[in-house]
Design an enzyme around this catalytic site. Structure first.
Site, PDB file in Angstrom:
ATOM      1  CE1 TYR A   1      -3.881   2.275   0.707  1.00  0.00           C
ATOM      2  CE2 TYR A   1      -2.471   3.246   2.379  1.00  0.00           C
ATOM      3  CZ  TYR A   1      -3.608   3.294   1.598  1.00  0.00           C
ATOM      4  OH  TYR A   1      -4.475   4.352   1.726  1.00  0.00           O
TER       5      TYR A   1
ATOM      6  CE  LYS B   1      -3.603   4.961  -1.729  1.00  0.00           C
ATOM      7  NZ  LYS B   1      -4.688   5.610  -2.510  1.00  0.00           N
TER       8      LYS B   1
END
Length: 265
Positions: free
Chosen positions: A155, A159
């Protein structure tokens, strides 16, 4: 100008609008007078929004990992509603795991949505915005893009890639009048946040939230200096600002909305 007319006459595309931050962003843009195309992989949430905001919001099902589908939807939107002035990339997923246990499938799926999806949507709209000489792209990233998090490598990395991609895009299209910025939330009260709270949180959501605010030395997490978890509306307000003319001289900026949790490290 009255707040409810700030974006009057403008058309906005929002991905991941079926719930959470994406839903809050769609509502915030409609409240400011924009016509919104709200997209999500699941049709139920955006369908409800379309019923609530009949005539002001259009619901579409969209898989942001499908470049062809993205291109088709952007073309259809501009043919039927007119040029897109604003695009907000919110669609995202979280697959939590330690690195040594992270599967190839979870790594790939995370990047497919969080990074490739941002690329597909941003490319499709930025090309058209640049030709017209105006537009605003806002990508919702995460403060995890700037501060390591245990169990969140895929994640955080996806990002971080989305943030730098958006900055590079912003640099390339700045001379054509297109602004590209990111908003990086911290812990926000969404389904994604709740999914991180395990069955051990038997005392309920309020107690789990207090632990997030307090921080956790064992996982090297600071707390939240402002003493509260964000609501989706807190993130949506930041997005709406960056999309508006109030931010007309802001581009390639990464706005942290995390209550000070990262200490801006």
């Amino acid at each position: 100008m009255p707040a409810d007319q700030e974006l009057a006459g403008r058309t906005a595309l929002v991905t991941g609008a079926g719930r959470g931050i994406g839903e809050a962003v769609a509502r915030a843009l409609v409240a400011r007078g924009a016509r919104v195309v709200a997209t999500d992989l699941a049709p139920e949430g955006v369908g409800k929004l379309a019923q609530e905001y009949a005539g002001r919001l259009t619901a579409r099902t969209l898989d942001v990992t499908d470049a062809g589908a993205v291109e088709a939807l952007v073309a259809e939107t501009e043919d039927t509603l007119g040029p897109l002035d604003i695009t907000v990339n919110v669609a995202g997923i979280l697959r939590s795991s330690s690195v040594v246990e992270l599967t190839d499938e979870d790594w790939a799926a995370t990047f497919d949505v969080n990074t490739h999806g941002v690329f597909h949507v941003s490319r499709a709209v930025a090309r058209r915005m640049a030709e017209r000489g105006s537009g605003s792209v806002v990508t919702v990233a995460s403060n995890a893009a700037g501060v390591p998090r245990m169990g969140m490598s895929a994640y955080a990395a996806s990002k971080a890639a989305a943030v730098m991609f958006t900055k590079c895009l912003g640099l390339e299209v700045a001379a054509r009048g297109v602004r590209c910025n990111t908003v990086s939330p911290g812990s926000t009260l969404t389904d994604m946040q709740r999914a991180l709270w395990t069955a051990s949180d038997a005392e309920g959501e309020e107690a789990a939230a207090r632990r997030v605010v307090a921080g956790d030395l064992a996982t090297h997490r600071t707390g939240i200096p402002l003493g509260r978890i964000a609501d989706p509306d807190d993130i949506a307000e930041a997005v709406a600002f960056l999309a508006s003319d109030r931010a007309r001289h802001i581009t390639m900026h990464d706005l942290y909305v995390d209550g000070g949790a990262t200490l801006r490290a």
